[in-house]
Design a protein around this motif. Structure first.
Motif, mmCIF file in Angstrom:
data_model
loop_
_atom_site.group_PDB
_atom_site.id
_atom_site.type_symbol
_atom_site.label_atom_id
_atom_site.label_comp_id
_atom_site.label_asym_id
_atom_site.label_seq_id
_atom_site.Cartn_x
_atom_site.Cartn_y
_atom_site.Cartn_z
ATOM 1 N N ARG A 1 0.834 -1.206 0.000
ATOM 2 C CA ARG A 1 0.000 0.000 0.000
ATOM 3 C C ARG A 1 0.872 1.261 0.000
ATOM 4 N NH1 ARG A 1 -5.821 -0.829 2.958
ATOM 5 N NH2 ARG A 1 -6.375 -2.695 1.786
ATOM 6 N N VAL A 2 2.002 1.201 0.664
ATOM 7 C CA VAL A 2 2.943 2.316 0.599
ATOM 8 C C VAL A 2 3.400 2.509 -0.844
ATOM 9 C CG1 VAL A 2 5.216 3.145 1.327
ATOM 10 C CG2 VAL A 2 3.718 2.007 2.983
ATOM 11 N N GLN A 3 3.677 1.402 -1.532
ATOM 12 C CA GLN A 3 4.085 1.488 -2.935
ATOM 13 C C GLN A 3 2.979 2.119 -3.785
ATOM 14 O OE1 GLN A 3 4.568 -2.285 -4.910
ATOM 15 N NE2 GLN A 3 5.808 -1.407 -6.577
ATOM 16 N N GLU A 4 1.739 1.687 -3.563
ATOM 17 C CA GLU A 4 0.619 2.238 -4.325
ATOM 18 C C GLU A 4 0.516 3.755 -4.147
ATOM 19 O OE1 GLU A 4 -3.173 0.338 -3.742
ATOM 20 O OE2 GLU A 4 -2.200 -1.604 -3.390
ATOM 21 N N LEU A 5 0.623 4.209 -2.911
ATOM 22 C CA LEU A 5 0.479 5.640 -2.656
ATOM 23 C C LEU A 5 1.681 6.430 -3.165
ATOM 24 C CD1 LEU A 5 -1.269 5.965 0.819
ATOM 25 C CD2 LEU A 5 -2.222 6.172 -1.462
ATOM 26 N N SER A 6 2.851 5.803 -3.200
ATOM 27 C CA SER A 6 4.013 6.507 -3.764
ATOM 28 C C SER A 6 3.804 6.766 -5.250
ATOM 29 C CB SER A 6 5.294 5.699 -3.527
ATOM 30 O OG SER A 6 5.340 4.546 -4.344
ATOM 31 N N GLU A 7 3.160 5.818 -5.926
ATOM 32 C CA GLU A 7 2.853 6.014 -7.342
ATOM 33 C C GLU A 7 1.768 7.080 -7.512
ATOM 34 O OE1 GLU A 7 1.835 2.086 -8.565
ATOM 35 O OE2 GLU A 7 3.903 1.346 -8.486
ATOM 36 N N LYS A 8 0.802 7.073 -6.620
ATOM 37 C CA LYS A 8 -0.274 8.068 -6.674
ATOM 38 C C LYS A 8 0.264 9.484 -6.462
ATOM 39 C CE LYS A 8 -4.240 9.658 -3.939
ATOM 40 N NZ LYS A 8 -5.116 9.354 -2.773
ATOM 41 N N HIS A 9 1.186 9.641 -5.529
ATOM 42 C CA HIS A 9 1.718 10.962 -5.197
ATOM 43 C C HIS A 9 3.000 11.282 -5.970
ATOM 44 C CE1 HIS A 9 -0.916 12.143 -1.805
ATOM 45 N NE2 HIS A 9 -1.038 10.837 -1.610
ATOM 46 N N ASN A 10 3.420 10.362 -6.831
ATOM 47 C CA ASN A 10 4.622 10.565 -7.648
ATOM 48 C C ASN A 10 5.841 10.887 -6.776
ATOM 49 O OD1 ASN A 10 6.112 10.694 -10.047
ATOM 50 N ND2 ASN A 10 5.784 12.902 -10.254
ATOM 51 N N CYS A 11 6.078 10.047 -5.794
ATOM 52 C CA CYS A 11 7.210 10.244 -4.892
ATOM 53 C C CYS A 11 7.774 8.880 -4.506
ATOM 54 C CB CYS A 11 6.788 11.018 -3.643
ATOM 55 S SG CYS A 11 5.636 10.115 -2.573
ATOM 56 N N LYS A 12 8.775 8.866 -3.689
ATOM 57 C CA LYS A 12 9.388 7.619 -3.263
ATOM 58 C C LYS A 12 8.610 7.002 -2.099
ATOM 59 C CE LYS A 12 14.022 8.757 -4.857
ATOM 60 N NZ LYS A 12 15.465 8.798 -4.548
ATOM 61 N N MET A 13 8.731 5.684 -1.967
ATOM 62 C CA MET A 13 8.043 4.992 -0.875
ATOM 63 C C MET A 13 8.483 5.535 0.476
ATOM 64 S SD MET A 13 8.035 1.019 -2.196
ATOM 65 C CE MET A 13 7.352 0.428 -0.632
ATOM 66 N N SER A 14 9.763 5.800 0.625
ATOM 67 C CA SER A 14 10.264 6.316 1.900
ATOM 68 C C SER A 14 9.591 7.628 2.268
ATOM 69 C CB SER A 14 11.783 6.495 1.843
ATOM 70 O OG SER A 14 12.143 7.445 0.845
ATOM 71 N N GLN A 15 9.257 8.433 1.266
ATOM 72 C CA GLN A 15 8.625 9.720 1.533
ATOM 73 C C GLN A 15 7.182 9.552 2.004
ATOM 74 O OE1 GLN A 15 9.514 11.445 -2.284
ATOM 75 N NE2 GLN A 15 11.349 12.480 -1.520
ATOM 76 N N ILE A 16 6.517 8.524 1.514
ATOM 77 C CA ILE A 16 5.171 8.212 2.013
ATOM 78 C C ILE A 16 5.249 7.806 3.480
ATOM 79 C CG2 ILE A 16 3.224 6.604 1.858
ATOM 80 C CD1 ILE A 16 3.218 8.634 -0.374
ATOM 81 N N ALA A 17 6.219 6.944 3.804
ATOM 82 C CA ALA A 17 6.364 6.464 5.181
ATOM 83 C C ALA A 17 6.676 7.609 6.140
ATOM 84 C CB ALA A 17 7.454 5.400 5.248
ATOM 85 N N ILE A 18 7.513 8.541 5.704
ATOM 86 C CA ILE A 18 7.865 9.670 6.556
ATOM 87 C C ILE A 18 6.730 10.690 6.615
ATOM 88 C CG2 ILE A 18 9.471 11.596 6.872
ATOM 89 C CD1 ILE A 18 11.636 9.821 5.619
ATOM 90 N N ALA A 19 6.050 10.902 5.506
ATOM 91 C CA ALA A 19 4.906 11.814 5.499
ATOM 92 C C ALA A 19 3.822 11.325 6.461
ATOM 93 C CB ALA A 19 4.345 11.948 4.083
ATOM 94 N N TRP A 20 3.672 10.003 6.533
ATOM 95 C CA TRP A 20 2.714 9.438 7.496
ATOM 96 C C TRP A 20 3.131 9.799 8.921
ATOM 97 C CZ3 TRP A 20 3.563 5.698 11.319
ATOM 98 C CH2 TRP A 20 2.418 5.206 11.956
ATOM 99 N N GLN A 21 4.437 9.781 9.203
ATOM 100 C CA GLN A 21 4.915 10.158 10.532
ATOM 101 C C GLN A 21 4.557 11.609 10.852
ATOM 102 O OE1 GLN A 21 8.006 8.661 12.518
ATOM 103 N NE2 GLN A 21 7.599 6.635 11.707
ATOM 104 N N TRP A 22 4.766 12.516 9.876
ATOM 105 C CA TRP A 22 4.380 13.904 10.109
ATOM 106 C C TRP A 22 2.881 13.988 10.439
ATOM 107 C CZ3 TRP A 22 8.869 15.435 10.843
ATOM 108 C CH2 TRP A 22 9.899 15.449 9.909
ATOM 109 N N ALA A 23 2.092 13.245 9.693
ATOM 110 C CA ALA A 23 0.645 13.283 9.891
ATOM 111 C C ALA A 23 0.237 12.749 11.260
ATOM 112 C CB ALA A 23 -0.060 12.493 8.788
ATOM 113 N N LYS A 24 1.071 11.905 11.855
ATOM 114 C CA LYS A 24 0.761 11.309 13.157
ATOM 115 C C LYS A 24 1.344 12.122 14.314
ATOM 116 C CE LYS A 24 -1.208 7.948 13.356
ATOM 117 N NZ LYS A 24 -2.665 7.668 13.316
ATOM 118 N N GLY A 25 1.862 13.306 14.022
ATOM 119 C CA GLY A 25 2.326 14.177 15.086
ATOM 120 C C GLY A 25 3.768 13.984 15.504
#
Length: 252
Positions: A167-191
């Motif tokens: 699912r991280v891979q899917e969203l990285s393709e959706k947002h046109n970014c790297k998987m690591s950036q999705i994982a870290i962006a989720w951390q920002w979103a969680k405070g």
């Protein structure tokens, strides 16, 4: 900012050990003070009050500016904070816990306590030892072949957690970014305040910084979290390890 830790040393978190270890750390780092001094685990053999008073004395002496704690159970962290409050000692202002999309057990108690006490969160392993940065579970990198601690932390839940990775891979393709950036962006979103990203290349630091530009919607976050199941505890310990042990959760 310069930070260091204390615990995996003779005497653990006793006053004698803390006073000895801070001087050694300052000498090795070539500095007069640390911005942040972190206790690496909870010490089952030293009274909480002894540890907290010793840490407070480091702050008073100007050797440390702020205090942090690392992976432990919520009640342990809470009791240490109470000891600081009741005795007018310096409390912890940072928690370095084990937290990522593949390990969220601290959402039960430790993170709510941090939020209640206005403690900044600085989780380690935000990319789950690289599992959230690539679509396949295994890696041919040097770390992938030799890191026995990473294997011990994550491989037992591979069958379930690979679903989250996809699912991280899917969203990285959706947002046109790297998987690591999705994982870290989720951390920002969680405070999270400052995830600790291990970087062996300059580009990895750029990737982490650019994760600030990735904005996940509530639907994205729900999609990433949907497949999570309870995990065995990794990080907090039930007793002090044997003398000399520094690799916890190691796969033998």
């Amino acid at each position: 900012m310069i930070a260091s830790k204390v615990y995996f040393n003779p005497g653990r978190l006793s006053r004698e050990a803390i006073m000895r270890e801070i001087d050694g750390s300052l000498k090795r780092l070539g500095t007069d003070y640390l911005d942040l001094y972190i206790i690496h685990r909870f010490d089952y053999e030293t009274p909480i009050e002894e540890t907290m008073e010793a840490l407070h004395d480091l702050v008073k002496a100007g050797k440390v500016r702020a205090l942090g704690a690392s992976a432990m159970y919520g009640y342990q962290f809470y009791n240490m904070q109470l000891a600081a409050r009741d005795n007018n000692w310096t409390p912890f202002s940072v928690m370095e816990d084990h937290y990522n999309l593949l390990y969220r057990e601290d959402e039960r108690e430790l993170i709510p306590i941090c939020n209640q006490m206005n403690v900044s969160r600085m989780p380690y392993s935000p990319l789950a030892a690289g599992h959230l940065a690539r679509p396949q579970w295994k890696s041919d990198s040097l770390r992938g072949k030799t890191d026995r601690v990473a294997v011990g932390k994550y491989d037992r839940m591979e069958q379930q957690d690979i679903k989250i990775v996809k699912r991280v891979q899917e969203l990285s393709e959706k947002h046109n970014c790297k998987m690591s950036q999705i994982a870290i962006a989720w951390q920002w979103a969680k405070g999270v305040t400052a995830p600790i990203v291990g970087a062996t290349r300059t580009g990895y630091l750029d990737d982490a910084t650019n994760a600030l530009n990735v904005k996940l919607s509530p639907e994205d976050i729900a999609y990433l979290e949907e497949m999570y199941v309870p995990h065995p505890i990794v990080g907090a310990i039930d007793k002090n390890p044997a003398e000399g042990v520094i690799l916890l959760d190691e796969k033998k």
